[in-house]
Write a protein that holds these residues in place. Structure first.
Motif, PDB file in Angstrom:
ATOM      1  N   LYS A 182       0.825  -1.213   0.000  1.00 64.29           N
ATOM      2  CA  LYS A 182       0.000   0.000   0.000  1.00 64.29           C
ATOM      3  C   LYS A 182       0.856   1.258   0.000  1.00 64.29           C
ATOM      4  O   LYS A 182       0.553   2.233  -0.695  1.00 64.29           O
ATOM      5  CB  LYS A 182      -0.925  -0.013   1.209  1.00 64.29           C
ATOM      6  N   LYS A 183       1.936   1.258   0.775  1.00 63.10           N
ATOM      7  CA  LYS A 183       2.775   2.450   0.872  1.00 63.10           C
ATOM      8  C   LYS A 183       3.507   2.744  -0.435  1.00 63.10           C
ATOM      9  O   LYS A 183       3.695   3.900  -0.811  1.00 63.10           O
ATOM     10  CB  LYS A 183       3.780   2.289   2.016  1.00 63.10           C
ATOM     11  N   LEU A 184       3.937   1.679  -1.138  1.00 61.92           N
ATOM     12  CA  LEU A 184       4.734   1.864  -2.348  1.00 61.92           C
ATOM     13  C   LEU A 184       3.948   1.621  -3.633  1.00 61.92           C
ATOM     14  O   LEU A 184       4.474   1.843  -4.726  1.00 61.92           O
ATOM     15  CB  LEU A 184       5.955   0.927  -2.308  1.00 61.92           C
ATOM     16  N   ASP A 185       2.716   1.145  -3.501  1.00 64.37           N
ATOM     17  CA  ASP A 185       1.866   0.854  -4.652  1.00 64.37           C
ATOM     18  C   ASP A 185       2.569  -0.088  -5.630  1.00 64.37           C
ATOM     19  O   ASP A 185       2.705   0.200  -6.824  1.00 64.37           O
ATOM     20  CB  ASP A 185       1.468   2.148  -5.370  1.00 64.37           C
ATOM     21  N   MET A 186       3.030  -1.234  -5.098  1.00 62.61           N
ATOM     22  CA  MET A 186       3.656  -2.236  -5.951  1.00 62.61           C
ATOM     23  C   MET A 186       3.450  -3.621  -5.352  1.00 62.61           C
ATOM     24  O   MET A 186       3.091  -3.762  -4.179  1.00 62.61           O
ATOM     25  CB  MET A 186       5.143  -1.962  -6.154  1.00 62.61           C
ATOM     26  N   GLN A 187       3.686  -4.647  -6.176  1.00 63.12           N
ATOM     27  CA  GLN A 187       3.561  -6.017  -5.715  1.00 63.12           C
ATOM     28  C   GLN A 187       4.780  -6.402  -4.870  1.00 63.12           C
ATOM     29  O   GLN A 187       5.908  -6.000  -5.179  1.00 63.12           O
ATOM     30  CB  GLN A 187       3.436  -6.965  -6.909  1.00 63.12           C
ATOM     31  N   ILE A 188       4.522  -7.182  -3.822  1.00 58.54           N
ATOM     32  CA  ILE A 188       5.573  -7.517  -2.858  1.00 58.54           C
ATOM     33  C   ILE A 188       5.606  -9.031  -2.635  1.00 58.54           C
ATOM     34  O   ILE A 188       4.573  -9.685  -2.575  1.00 58.54           O
ATOM     35  CB  ILE A 188       5.331  -6.831  -1.498  1.00 58.54           C
ATOM     36  N   ILE A 189       6.822  -9.584  -2.511  1.00 51.73           N
ATOM     37  CA  ILE A 189       7.024 -10.958  -2.053  1.00 51.73           C
ATOM     38  C   ILE A 189       7.806 -10.891  -0.748  1.00 51.73           C
ATOM     39  O   ILE A 189       8.782 -10.140  -0.647  1.00 51.73           O
ATOM     40  CB  ILE A 189       7.845 -11.790  -3.052  1.00 51.73           C
ATOM     41  N   ILE A 190       7.382 -11.667   0.256  1.00 49.71           N
ATOM     42  CA  ILE A 190       8.136 -11.773   1.504  1.00 49.71           C
ATOM     43  C   ILE A 190       8.766 -13.162   1.545  1.00 49.71           C
ATOM     44  O   ILE A 190       8.093 -14.161   1.313  1.00 49.71           O
ATOM     45  CB  ILE A 190       7.229 -11.592   2.740  1.00 49.71           C
ATOM     46  N   GLU A 191      10.063 -13.226   1.837  1.00 43.86           N
ATOM     47  CA  GLU A 191      10.755 -14.515   1.845  1.00 43.86           C
ATOM     48  C   GLU A 191      11.817 -14.533   2.943  1.00 43.86           C
ATOM     49  O   GLU A 191      12.328 -13.488   3.350  1.00 43.86           O
ATOM     50  CB  GLU A 191      11.406 -14.759   0.474  1.00 43.86           C
ATOM     51  N   ASN A 192      12.110 -15.709   3.444  1.00 50.15           N
ATOM     52  CA  ASN A 192      13.166 -15.883   4.432  1.00 50.15           C
ATOM     53  C   ASN A 192      14.513 -15.449   3.846  1.00 50.15           C
ATOM     54  O   ASN A 192      14.826 -15.751   2.694  1.00 50.15           O
ATOM     55  CB  ASN A 192      13.218 -17.352   4.868  1.00 50.15           C
ATOM     56  N   ASP A 193      15.319 -14.752   4.642  1.00 49.00           N
ATOM     57  CA  ASP A 193      16.569 -14.193   4.135  1.00 49.00           C
ATOM     58  C   ASP A 193      17.557 -15.257   3.676  1.00 49.00           C
ATOM     59  O   ASP A 193      18.208 -15.108   2.634  1.00 49.00           O
ATOM     60  CB  ASP A 193      17.213 -13.276   5.181  1.00 49.00           C
ATOM     61  N   VAL A 194      17.678 -16.351   4.423  1.00 52.23           N
ATOM     62  CA  VAL A 194      18.635 -17.397   4.048  1.00 52.23           C
ATOM     63  C   VAL A 194      18.192 -18.089   2.761  1.00 52.23           C
ATOM     64  O   VAL A 194      19.025 -18.479   1.938  1.00 52.23           O
ATOM     65  CB  VAL A 194      18.824 -18.410   5.190  1.00 52.23           C
ATOM     66  N   ASN A 195      16.885 -18.221   2.559  1.00 51.06           N
ATOM     67  CA  ASN A 195      16.388 -18.765   1.294  1.00 51.06           C
ATOM     68  C   ASN A 195      16.847 -17.904   0.118  1.00 51.06           C
ATOM     69  O   ASN A 195      17.266 -18.414  -0.923  1.00 51.06           O
ATOM     70  CB  ASN A 195      14.865 -18.844   1.310  1.00 51.06           C
ATOM     71  N   LEU A 196      16.772 -16.588   0.294  1.00 47.87           N
ATOM     72  CA  LEU A 196      17.201 -15.681  -0.771  1.00 47.87           C
ATOM     73  C   LEU A 196      18.704 -15.768  -1.003  1.00 47.87           C
ATOM     74  O   LEU A 196      19.169 -15.716  -2.149  1.00 47.87           O
ATOM     75  CB  LEU A 196      16.808 -14.238  -0.439  1.00 47.87           C
ATOM     76  N   MET A 197      19.476 -15.903   0.069  1.00 48.89           N
ATOM     77  CA  MET A 197      20.925 -16.053  -0.080  1.00 48.89           C
ATOM     78  C   MET A 197      21.260 -17.300  -0.892  1.00 48.89           C
ATOM     79  O   MET A 197      22.160 -17.296  -1.740  1.00 48.89           O
ATOM     80  CB  MET A 197      21.588 -16.126   1.298  1.00 48.89           C
ATOM     81  N   THR A 198      20.525 -18.370  -0.619  1.00 47.43           N
ATOM     82  CA  THR A 198      20.731 -19.618  -1.345  1.00 47.43           C
ATOM     83  C   THR A 198      20.437 -19.440  -2.828  1.00 47.43           C
ATOM     84  O   THR A 198      21.217 -19.873  -3.695  1.00 47.43           O
ATOM     85  CB  THR A 198      19.822 -20.728  -0.772  1.00 47.43           C
ATOM     86  N   ILE A 199      19.311 -18.801  -3.131  1.00 50.51           N
ATOM     87  CA  ILE A 199      18.929 -18.556  -4.527  1.00 50.51           C
ATOM     88  C   ILE A 199      19.976 -17.677  -5.211  1.00 50.51           C
ATOM     89  O   ILE A 199      20.344 -17.909  -6.366  1.00 50.51           O
ATOM     90  CB  ILE A 199      17.535 -17.910  -4.590  1.00 50.51           C
ATOM     91  N   GLY A 200      20.472 -16.666  -4.487  1.00 47.92           N
ATOM     92  CA  GLY A 200      21.498 -15.777  -5.043  1.00 47.92           C
ATOM     93  C   GLY A 200      22.774 -16.524  -5.389  1.00 47.92           C
ATOM     94  O   GLY A 200      23.373 -16.303  -6.451  1.00 47.92           O
ATOM     95  N   GLU A 201      23.209 -17.414  -4.511  1.00 46.91           N
ATOM     96  CA  GLU A 201      24.412 -18.199  -4.782  1.00 46.91           C
ATOM     97  C   GLU A 201      24.208 -19.132  -5.971  1.00 46.91           C
ATOM     98  O   GLU A 201      25.131 -19.385  -6.751  1.00 46.91           O
ATOM     99  CB  GLU A 201      24.805 -19.019  -3.543  1.00 46.91           C
ATOM    100  N   TYR A 202      22.989 -19.635  -6.129  1.00 49.21           N
ATOM    101  CA  TYR A 202      22.697 -20.548  -7.237  1.00 49.21           C
ATOM    102  C   TYR A 202      22.753 -19.818  -8.582  1.00 49.21           C
ATOM    103  O   TYR A 202      23.223 -20.354  -9.584  1.00 49.21           O
ATOM    104  CB  TYR A 202      21.313 -21.171  -7.038  1.00 49.21           C
ATOM    105  N   TYR A 203      22.283 -18.574  -8.606  1.00 47.34           N
ATOM    106  CA  TYR A 203      22.261 -17.826  -9.853  1.00 47.34           C
ATOM    107  C   TYR A 203      23.565 -17.083 -10.144  1.00 47.34           C
ATOM    108  O   TYR A 203      23.959 -16.954 -11.303  1.00 47.34           O
ATOM    109  CB  TYR A 203      21.114 -16.800  -9.844  1.00 47.34           C
TER     110      TYR A 203
END
Length: 388
Positions: A182-203
């Motif tokens: 609502k504040k930014l008027d955009m779509q948002i995904i919430i995810e666990n930080d370590v999950n994102l780190m894992t995805i980042g290392e994979y890519y």
């Protein structure tokens, strides 16, 4: 028996447009004739699609290519700056915010700090202001942003995006996804930080295209990310990899929102051990570096060896179950010196059936940001690719 329905003209056109876009993403600097050969689409079809994509800003002409005897062809490239995604990582006492382009590259990064423990409402305000500031500095209009991924530490996020627990932030009843959207008027995904780190290392990191890998992170919290056969594994309750709950450490440290292992051998637990020995350190200091610098003190050396041994136990447990090709070490683990790393490795090697490749993260804090950007790219589609 019903006959299968033929694909509509609009659907075929949409698929062909995406085919051209993906071809230019993977192999830039192609002519229209090159695209026709590689995609197996007719030259008129390619010309029509390219014309539309240029008008929509998704493809750009970048100059002339070499002649094969006739007129020099005009080379084309996917415009990775046509749209953007945002990535946010809330880690310990810092908030990292990045703008990513459509190729998954980080255009800009900004860092904010806060003093934990703090209220979730404060974090929401910091993220909102930080996002507006970084977009303004890059002269990017907010309507060019497809969406944003926010990585937070915590044991789980329920379907309403209310965070059950986070080590340094009291989220209360805040619906993080709804409030930021609502504040930014955009779509948002919430995810666990370590999950994102894992995805980042994979890519983008040490685990690039490794189909079976584990990411181990030691910070205020302890967690791991798991990729099996090239797919990120979250488990039945999105809690796969919550190794902070392993039965390692002092049982009396168990709390409802913090497992025994995390409470004993995460940064909070280790800092308590060091305070009992009157060892001074700053909040931002790596605790393993502090211990390594004072390992002439027999008691500190004893704590250091104990910590490394218990971290190695967790690695042994998860390796023996998953048999990954690679384990990426991050957080406090990435600051192990040669002696500490060799001790960690020797313990793991002695107790697992087959030692995987143990790698220190290449990306550090950027791993989570790359993961956030790539998750957003996989989730949010450019409007111009959708043909009604």
């Amino acid at each position: 028996m019903n006959k299968p329905r033929k694909a509509s003209r609009q659907l075929v056109k949409s698929l062909n447009r995406e085919l051209v876009i993906n071809e230019l993403k993977e192999f830039p600097k192609q002519s229209r004739a090159d695209l026709s050969k590689r995609t197996k689409l007719s030259k008129p079809a390619v010309s029509e699609i390219v014309k539309e994509l240029i008008e929509e800003g998704l493809v750009i002409e970048i100059g002339l290519g070499p002649s094969s005897g006739g007129k020099k062809p005009i080379l084309l490239e996917y415009n990775s700056k046509a749209n953007y995604v945002l990535g946010v990582l809330v880690e310990d006492d810092k908030i990292f915010i990045t703008v990513g382009d459509m190729n998954g590259e980080l255009v800009d990064i900004t860092q904010l700090t806060f003093t934990p423990p703090t209220e979730g409402s404060m974090i929401v305000s910091l993220i909102e202001n930080g996002v507006r500031k970084i977009l303004n500095s890059q002269k990017i209009k907010i309507d060019k942003v497809l969406g944003m991924t926010v990585g937070i530490s915590g044991i789980s996020v329920d379907p309403n995006q209310k965070i059950d627990y986070s080590p340094s932030i009291d989220w209360g009843d805040i619906n993080l996804k709804d409030m930021l959207s609502k504040k930014l008027d955009m779509q948002i995904i919430i995810e666990n930080d370590v999950n994102l780190m894992t995805i980042g290392e994979y890519y983008k990191g040490s685990g690039f295209n490794i189909p079976n890998l584990v990411y181990l992170f030691i910070g205020n919290g302890i967690g791991s990310g798991i990729i099996i056969n090239g797919q990120f594994y979250k488990g039945s309750h999105t809690a796969a990899g919550e190794i902070g709950y392993m039965f390692i450490g002092n049982e009396s440290n168990f709390r409802q929102n913090m497992g025994i292992f995390e409470a004993t051998y995460g940064r909070f637990g280790i800092s308590e051990m060091l305070k009992q020995e009157y060892l001074e350190f700053k909040q931002d200091d790596s605790l393993i570096q502090v211990m390594q610098a004072h390992d002439h003190n027999l008691k500190i050396k004893e704590i250091l060896n104990e910590v490394i041994k218990e971290w190695a136990k967790a690695a042994v447990n998860i390796i023996s179950i998953l048999d990954p090709e690679m384990v990426i070490l991050s957080g406090e683990l990435e600051y192990m010196n040669e002696e500490s790393f060799n001790l960690f490795k020797s313990i793991v090697e002695n107790y697992v059936p087959k030692l995987p490749d143990l790698k220190i993260t290449k990306l550090g804090s950027k791993a989570g940001l790359y993961g956030a950007v790539h998750l957003a790219l996989n989730h949010f589609k450019q409007p111009a690719l959708n043909i009604n």
